[in-house]
Design a protein around this motif. Structure first.
Motif, short mmCIF file in Angstrom:
data_model
loop_
_atom_site.label_atom_id
_atom_site.label_comp_id
_atom_site.label_asym_id
_atom_site.label_seq_id
_atom_site.Cartn_x
_atom_site.Cartn_y
_atom_site.Cartn_z
N ALA A 91 25.54 -12.74 -48.70
CA ALA A 91 26.48 -13.74 -48.21
C ALA A 91 27.38 -13.08 -47.17
O ALA A 91 27.55 -11.86 -47.18
N PRO A 92 27.96 -13.88 -46.28
CA PRO A 92 28.87 -13.29 -45.29
C PRO A 92 30.08 -12.67 -45.99
O PRO A 92 30.52 -13.15 -47.03
N SER A 93 30.60 -11.59 -45.42
CA SER A 93 31.74 -10.90 -46.02
C SER A 93 32.96 -10.99 -45.11
O SER A 93 32.84 -10.94 -43.89
N ARG A 94 34.14 -11.08 -45.72
CA ARG A 94 35.40 -11.05 -44.97
C ARG A 94 35.66 -9.65 -44.43
O ARG A 94 36.42 -9.48 -43.49
N ASN A 95 35.06 -8.65 -45.07
CA ASN A 95 35.24 -7.26 -44.66
C ASN A 95 34.03 -6.86 -43.82
O ASN A 95 32.91 -6.80 -44.33
N PRO A 96 34.22 -6.57 -42.54
CA PRO A 96 33.08 -6.23 -41.67
C PRO A 96 32.24 -5.06 -42.19
O PRO A 96 31.04 -5.02 -41.97
N ARG A 97 32.85 -4.14 -42.92
CA ARG A 97 32.10 -3.00 -43.49
C ARG A 97 31.05 -3.46 -44.49
O ARG A 97 30.08 -2.76 -44.74
N PHE A 98 31.30 -4.61 -45.12
CA PHE A 98 30.42 -5.08 -46.18
C PHE A 98 29.53 -6.24 -45.75
O PHE A 98 28.75 -6.74 -46.55
N ASP A 99 29.66 -6.67 -44.50
CA ASP A 99 28.83 -7.78 -44.04
C ASP A 99 27.37 -7.36 -44.07
O ASP A 99 27.02 -6.24 -43.70
N GLY A 100 26.51 -8.25 -44.54
CA GLY A 100 25.09 -7.95 -44.66
C GLY A 100 24.73 -7.23 -45.94
O GLY A 100 23.58 -6.83 -46.13
N LYS A 101 25.71 -7.03 -46.83
CA LYS A 101 25.45 -6.35 -48.11
C LYS A 101 25.11 -7.41 -49.17
O LYS A 101 25.62 -8.52 -49.15
N SER A 102 24.28 -7.00 -50.11
CA SER A 102 23.81 -7.90 -51.15
C SER A 102 24.70 -7.86 -52.39
O SER A 102 25.57 -6.99 -52.52
N VAL A 103 24.42 -8.76 -53.31
CA VAL A 103 25.11 -8.75 -54.60
C VAL A 103 24.85 -7.41 -55.30
O VAL A 103 25.75 -6.86 -55.95
N GLU A 104 23.67 -6.86 -55.14
CA GLU A 104 23.36 -5.56 -55.74
C GLU A 104 24.34 -4.49 -55.25
O GLU A 104 24.78 -3.63 -56.01
N PHE A 105 24.71 -4.54 -53.97
CA PHE A 105 25.70 -3.63 -53.42
C PHE A 105 27.04 -3.78 -54.15
O PHE A 105 27.69 -2.79 -54.49
N ILE A 106 27.45 -5.01 -54.39
CA ILE A 106 28.72 -5.26 -55.08
C ILE A 106 28.67 -4.64 -56.47
O ILE A 106 29.61 -3.96 -56.89
N VAL A 107 27.56 -4.84 -57.18
CA VAL A 107 27.41 -4.29 -58.52
C VAL A 107 27.49 -2.77 -58.48
O VAL A 107 28.28 -2.15 -59.20
N ASN A 108 26.68 -2.16 -57.62
CA ASN A 108 26.59 -0.69 -57.58
C ASN A 108 27.83 -0.01 -57.04
O ASN A 108 28.30 0.99 -57.60
N HIS A 109 28.37 -0.53 -55.94
CA HIS A 109 29.44 0.19 -55.24
C HIS A 109 30.85 -0.32 -55.56
O HIS A 109 31.77 0.49 -55.68
N LEU A 110 31.00 -1.62 -55.68
CA LEU A 110 32.35 -2.17 -55.84
C LEU A 110 32.72 -2.36 -57.30
O LEU A 110 33.89 -2.63 -57.60
N ILE A 111 31.75 -2.19 -58.19
CA ILE A 111 32.06 -2.25 -59.62
C ILE A 111 31.77 -0.88 -60.25
O ILE A 111 32.69 -0.16 -60.62
N VAL A 112 30.51 -0.49 -60.36
CA VAL A 112 30.13 0.73 -61.08
C VAL A 112 30.77 1.98 -60.45
O VAL A 112 31.51 2.71 -61.11
N GLU A 113 30.47 2.24 -59.18
CA GLU A 113 31.02 3.44 -58.52
C GLU A 113 32.54 3.37 -58.40
O GLU A 113 33.20 4.40 -58.45
N HIS A 114 33.07 2.17 -58.25
CA HIS A 114 34.51 1.99 -58.12
C HIS A 114 35.22 2.49 -59.39
O HIS A 114 36.18 3.26 -59.32
N VAL A 115 34.73 2.05 -60.56
CA VAL A 115 35.34 2.49 -61.81
C VAL A 115 35.16 4.00 -61.99
O VAL A 115 36.11 4.70 -62.36
N GLU A 116 33.97 4.50 -61.70
CA GLU A 116 33.71 5.94 -61.83
C GLU A 116 34.64 6.75 -60.93
O GLU A 116 35.18 7.78 -61.34
N LYS A 117 34.83 6.28 -59.71
CA LYS A 117 35.70 6.98 -58.75
C LYS A 117 37.13 7.08 -59.29
O LYS A 117 37.77 8.13 -59.23
N HIS A 118 37.61 5.98 -59.86
CA HIS A 118 38.98 6.01 -60.37
C HIS A 118 39.09 6.81 -61.67
O HIS A 118 40.14 7.40 -61.94
#
Length: 166
Positions: free
Chosen positions: A125-152
């Protein structure tokens, strides 16, 4: 039997959140609210951010599934994100309340990800953040949820290491 992306993500979030709660509940209020520097977040800011951000990204996945034509996401300067970690907001919160919010995240993540199909993971889906435009739901799961929690989770450990050197 191989683990699905959803199962791996659910397990990772559960472990990371349990680890964060396990560490933080044994710290003093001084350790939790201490800022390593003006540019770094306190542990309280970190856990408050996680308690807001992960449910945000889960809701974005739900929205994309329902309306893949609508833009999703936000940037680092998002007003809600910044207000959440502001000193004024963080100072008004009880640590126990934030830990309770954190404890509810794994169930919320699991409920949502169990309802995500492999086809849903491919939605772009289109993203409001140009860095994430063209990214899939799988990207959200892997990077913005899983890796995000691990990073913090690792950020909390860095803070504790710096605190012990004080």
């Amino acid at each position: 039997m191989t683990k699905t992306l959803q199962t791996s993500a659910i397990e990772s979030v559960q472990l990371s959140i349990q680890s964060i709660i396990g560490v933080v509940k044994n710290l003093s209020e001084k350790e939790i609210r201490w800022n390593p520097s003006a540019e770094e977040w306190s542990i309280m800011q970190i856990i408050t951010h996680v308690a807001e951000a992960i449910p945000y990204w889960v809701r974005e996945i739900q929205q994309i599934k329902e309306h893949p034509e609508k833009a999703w996401g936000r940037g680092l300067t998002d007003e809600t994100r910044l207000k959440t970690v502001s000193v004024e907001n963080v100072n008004s919160l009880q640590i126990s309340d934030v830990l309770d919010q954190l404890a509810s995240i794994p169930v919320y993540v699991e409920e949502t990800l169990r309802a995500v199909s492999s086809k849903d993971l491919e939605i772009i889906a289109p993203s409001r953040n140009p860095r994430f435009d063209g990214k899939s739901v799988e990207f959200i799961v892997n990077h913005l949820i899983v890796e995000h929690v691990e990073k913090h989770e690792h950020q909390i450990q860095r803070n504790l290491s710096k605190y012990s050197q004080e």
